[in-house]
Write an enzyme that holds these catalytic residues in place. Sequence first.
Site, PDB file in Angstrom:
ATOM      1  N   ASP A 285       0.807  -1.214   0.000  1.00 25.38           N
ATOM      2  CA  ASP A 285       0.000   0.000   0.000  1.00 25.38           C
ATOM      3  C   ASP A 285       0.841   1.265   0.000  1.00 25.38           C
ATOM      4  O   ASP A 285       1.933   1.315   0.580  1.00 25.38           O
ATOM      5  CB  ASP A 285      -0.900   0.016   1.244  1.00 25.38           C
ATOM      6  CG  ASP A 285      -2.155  -0.813   1.039  1.00 25.38           C
ATOM      7  OD1 ASP A 285      -2.611  -0.917  -0.118  1.00 25.38           O
ATOM      8  OD2 ASP A 285      -2.662  -1.359   2.029  1.00 25.38           O
TER       9      ASP A 285
ATOM     10  N   LYS B 108     -31.068 -30.668 -13.473  1.00 22.54           N
ATOM     11  CA  LYS B 108     -29.874 -30.963 -14.260  1.00 22.54           C
ATOM     12  C   LYS B 108     -28.657 -30.283 -13.646  1.00 22.54           C
ATOM     13  O   LYS B 108     -28.780 -29.225 -13.026  1.00 22.54           O
ATOM     14  CB  LYS B 108     -30.055 -30.414 -15.678  1.00 22.54           C
ATOM     15  CG  LYS B 108     -31.150 -31.107 -16.450  1.00 22.54           C
ATOM     16  CD  LYS B 108     -31.143 -30.622 -17.904  1.00 22.54           C
ATOM     17  CE  LYS B 108     -32.150 -31.379 -18.738  1.00 22.54           C
ATOM     18  NZ  LYS B 108     -33.548 -31.152 -18.291  1.00 22.54           N
TER      19      LYS B 108
ATOM     20  N   LEU C 109       6.100   3.387   3.752  1.00 24.64           N
ATOM     21  CA  LEU C 109       4.978   2.660   4.340  1.00 24.64           C
ATOM     22  C   LEU C 109       5.278   1.175   4.253  1.00 24.64           C
ATOM     23  O   LEU C 109       5.875   0.717   3.297  1.00 24.64           O
ATOM     24  CB  LEU C 109       3.700   2.939   3.545  1.00 24.64           C
ATOM     25  CG  LEU C 109       3.025   4.274   3.720  1.00 24.64           C
ATOM     26  CD1 LEU C 109       1.659   4.238   3.048  1.00 24.64           C
ATOM     27  CD2 LEU C 109       2.885   4.636   5.182  1.00 24.64           C
TER      28      LEU C 109
ATOM     29  N   GLY D 174       0.869  -3.475   7.898  1.00 28.31           N
ATOM     30  CA  GLY D 174       0.545  -3.558   9.313  1.00 28.31           C
ATOM     31  C   GLY D 174       0.437  -2.223  10.038  1.00 28.31           C
ATOM     32  O   GLY D 174       0.214  -2.196  11.238  1.00 28.31           O
TER      33      GLY D 174
ATOM     34  N   ASP E 126     -40.462 -13.843   2.096  1.00 27.21           N
ATOM     35  CA  ASP E 126     -40.052 -12.651   1.345  1.00 27.21           C
ATOM     36  C   ASP E 126     -40.994 -12.420   0.165  1.00 27.21           C
ATOM     37  O   ASP E 126     -40.557 -12.160  -0.952  1.00 27.21           O
ATOM     38  CB  ASP E 126     -38.598 -12.798   0.880  1.00 27.21           C
ATOM     39  CG  ASP E 126     -37.960 -11.450   0.530  1.00 27.21           C
ATOM     40  OD1 ASP E 126     -38.518 -10.408   0.928  1.00 27.21           O
ATOM     41  OD2 ASP E 126     -36.905 -11.447  -0.133  1.00 27.21           O
TER      42      ASP E 126
ATOM     43  N   TYR F  70      -0.005   5.755   0.219  1.00 29.27           N
ATOM     44  CA  TYR F  70      -1.104   6.661   0.528  1.00 29.27           C
ATOM     45  C   TYR F  70      -2.013   6.785  -0.694  1.00 29.27           C
ATOM     46  O   TYR F  70      -3.227   6.856  -0.599  1.00 29.27           O
ATOM     47  CB  TYR F  70      -0.586   8.050   0.918  1.00 29.27           C
ATOM     48  CG  TYR F  70       0.025   8.108   2.302  1.00 29.27           C
ATOM     49  CD1 TYR F  70      -0.610   7.499   3.382  1.00 29.27           C
ATOM     50  CD2 TYR F  70       1.219   8.799   2.536  1.00 29.27           C
ATOM     51  CE1 TYR F  70      -0.060   7.565   4.657  1.00 29.27           C
ATOM     52  CE2 TYR F  70       1.770   8.874   3.798  1.00 29.27           C
ATOM     53  CZ  TYR F  70       1.127   8.248   4.856  1.00 29.27           C
ATOM     54  OH  TYR F  70       1.666   8.317   6.109  1.00 29.27           O
TER      55      TYR F  70
ATOM     56  N   ALA G 195       0.503  -4.252 -18.773  1.00 25.59           N
ATOM     57  CA  ALA G 195       0.828  -5.488 -19.494  1.00 25.59           C
ATOM     58  C   ALA G 195       1.219  -6.577 -18.492  1.00 25.59           C
ATOM     59  O   ALA G 195       0.738  -7.711 -18.568  1.00 25.59           O
ATOM     60  CB  ALA G 195       1.974  -5.234 -20.466  1.00 25.59           C
TER      61      ALA G 195
ATOM     62  N   LEU H   8      -0.809 -10.111 -17.685  1.00 31.07           N
ATOM     63  CA  LEU H   8      -0.168 -11.419 -17.708  1.00 31.07           C
ATOM     64  C   LEU H   8      -0.388 -12.153 -16.391  1.00 31.07           C
ATOM     65  O   LEU H   8      -0.749 -13.318 -16.342  1.00 31.07           O
ATOM     66  CB  LEU H   8       1.339 -11.259 -17.952  1.00 31.07           C
ATOM     67  CG  LEU H   8       1.711 -10.944 -19.401  1.00 31.07           C
ATOM     68  CD1 LEU H   8       3.199 -10.691 -19.515  1.00 31.07           C
ATOM     69  CD2 LEU H   8       1.301 -12.111 -20.302  1.00 31.07           C
TER      70      LEU H   8
END
Length: 623
Positions: free
Chosen positions: A129, A332, A159, A162, A460, A131, A295, A299
């Site tokens: 991660d 089925k 960063l 955790g 419902d 910001y 790209a 992949l």
Amino acid sequence: MKHLQITPIIFFVLCTSIIIRAQQAYYGSDVDCSIKGTTTPPSPYYLYTCNGYHLSCQTFLLFNAQPNFTSVSSISNLMSLNPSKLAQINKVGEYHKFPSGMEVIIPVNCSCSGQYYQANTSYVTGDDDTYYSVATHVYQGLSSCSSLASENSHDPNELYGGLELLVPLRCACPTENQTKDGINYLLTYPIYENDSVYDLSQRFKVSEQTTASANGLTEADPVVFQGTTILIPLRTPPSSNQTIIHYPIQYPPPGSTPGPGPPLVVAHNSKGRHPLWIGIGVAFLFIICAAVPIALYLLRKRAVGNEKKKRKRCVLPKDVLEYQAGAGHALKVFEFEELEAATDNFSSERRLGVSVYKGVLRGNIMAIKETFKDSSKEVNILHKLNHFNLISLLGVSSGLENCYLVYEYMENGSLKDWLYNNSGRLGNWCLKQRIQIALDVAEGLDYLHNFAEPPYVHSDIKSSNILLNGNLRAKIANFSLARASEWKEGGCAITKNVEGTVGYIAPEYLESGMVTPKLDVFAFGVVMLEVITGKDAVIQLEGKEKLLSTVIMCMLEGVDDGDKLSDFIGPAMRDDSQIDLVIPIVKLSVACLNQDPGSRPSMEEVVSILSIIQSDLQSRVML
Ligand SMILES: *[C@@H]1O[C@H](CO)[C@@H](O)[C@H](O)[C@H]1NC(C)=O
Ligand SMILES: *[C@@H]1O[C@H](CO)[C@@H](O)[C@H](O)[C@H]1NC(C)=O
Ligand SMILES: *[C@@H]1O[C@H](CO)[C@@H](O)[C@H](O)[C@H]1NC(C)=O
Ligand SMILES: *[C@@H]1O[C@H](CO)[C@@H](O)[C@H](O)[C@H]1NC(C)=O
Ligand SMILES: *[C@@H]1O[C@H](CO)[C@@H](O)[C@H](O)[C@H]1NC(C)=O
Ligand SMILES: *[C@@H]1O[C@H](CO)[C@@H](O)[C@H](O)[C@H]1NC(C)=O
């Protein structure tokens, strides 16, 4: 890179002039964190400015369900919310999973903290991660990179996984002028691909002008960008029936957008002449910078996709499959690839409902429902039932992650759509067809309650769960909430997890979670009123939202019951002379809506009364 640094400055100059006049300023393109040094607050790149009438307010954000954040619990955790609150406002159960791309309403308490409005939540970082990725991908632009950087002391370049981040969410309270105009909420909306201010205003029923001015947008058809938010001014809280499901966005995995991330799009600008060139420059850089990671991502995705195919997560009830193999039952088992082929890979053109598709399977048209929750219960129930007025389950399939249930195809869609969207057809009052529909539903329920073994409560019943075939004959669908009725005189099943739809829920169920067939009788009463009056279960009357059932019951309590009622439903009636047949139907509905479950008729009684009314009408037509 020179252009990139100019953009924020031009922007700042333009935006500050807008801030003075407008409610909030739209900040155009999604900007990287380096803007920190070049602007002085208040800047729209951070959060919305604290300029409202109130310093704090309750308001709403929209969030699009996305992988890892599809369940009520994961989204409420992400937004520091109580799950039951989230479930309630979105009208789903607490264990619900939203399909990816579905809009979820997030209620927040928004308050001024210094110069900006914000609602706080927290987020624990993953290894890759930044910001930027947290603000733009995880929170979809509902937070900003700059404000994350300023609220958290961690170095943006260092960063690691955790860390607990404080995440300020973008929100705002209406200004004095907006309040005077009756605007009570500013919904923070994260822009999705292809969104336009015009479409959004239409969907939320505000004028384009009001939306534009709330965001300081001055152009006729302003451009808005993915990764940013706009405020949608609302009079009433957003409702779950205004949300839609978008085609899911595939964000590149974190890590493939190193550092603070690329500016995504061209700056929005109302006056300058530079942005075209800046735009071309940015677009060019973007193409170069993005092509390689995209790209690589594609992949990698293909590799992951192949891996995924091997571990199926959908579980279907074993006994049903075994039973099927043994006894030559009609159910089925389809291969997932067969369903893909039948629905053109679940293309949007084949979509009948939120997650229902039309497809031609082995020569027959069928409806294919993708389910996200455990559907073994529904399969177990439906494969045992066999009645003309209950939808037939024809087959099942397990996909990569979800289960698929294959049903008979109902040409005329749901009763709800039929009543409200096709008003030209049934709308022009055809009492005979309406009575037939009510009788069909009643017979389906009578079978479910009194002849099925074991008896079931559907739980419902509502007009969107009743489907119509080519001849306008009705069948009950969606058994995902159905349960075996343990009910005997004096006893009942109690459920803790109250699920259902506003307008159709019986009072005793809300109070104590009591599950008895009388729950369905109540909901049936509401459906019958809808069928007869052609009005929604929840209606607007004198500017307020009211339950249709309450309105009708009040009318019947008056002395002049017939007159008021015919005024109410009259406009839809083709033939006034039939009103005397309508009154007993309405009275039957009202009996079904009795607050005391014990005083409601049984479905058996309902069927016999409706049959009498039907033959009355037939004999009249013959005369
Ligand atoms: C979902 O979460 C798991 C474990 O936390 C993580 O490995 C995975 O990358 C996440 N997927 C996405 C699409 O974010
Ligand atoms: C907002 O604050 C009120 C009062 O403190 C609280 O009852 C409510 O649950 C909060 N709402 C949300 C969405 O956090
Ligand atoms: C949100 O966090 C900011 C910064 O820590 C704090 O000043 C503010 O009071 C918080 N707001 C709320 C509503 O808790
Ligand atoms: C509010 O409306 C009044 C009258 O239309 C206008 O003069 C004033 O400038 C508006 N205030 C803001 C902050 O837009
Ligand atoms: C956005 O519009 C383009 C061009 O009309 C289209 O190709 C694309 O599929 C659309 N994207 C979404 C998510 O609808
Ligand atoms: C959406 O629900 C609200 C009540 O929650 C109701 O007033 C409105 O008419 C509904 N709109 C549609 C399109 O069903």
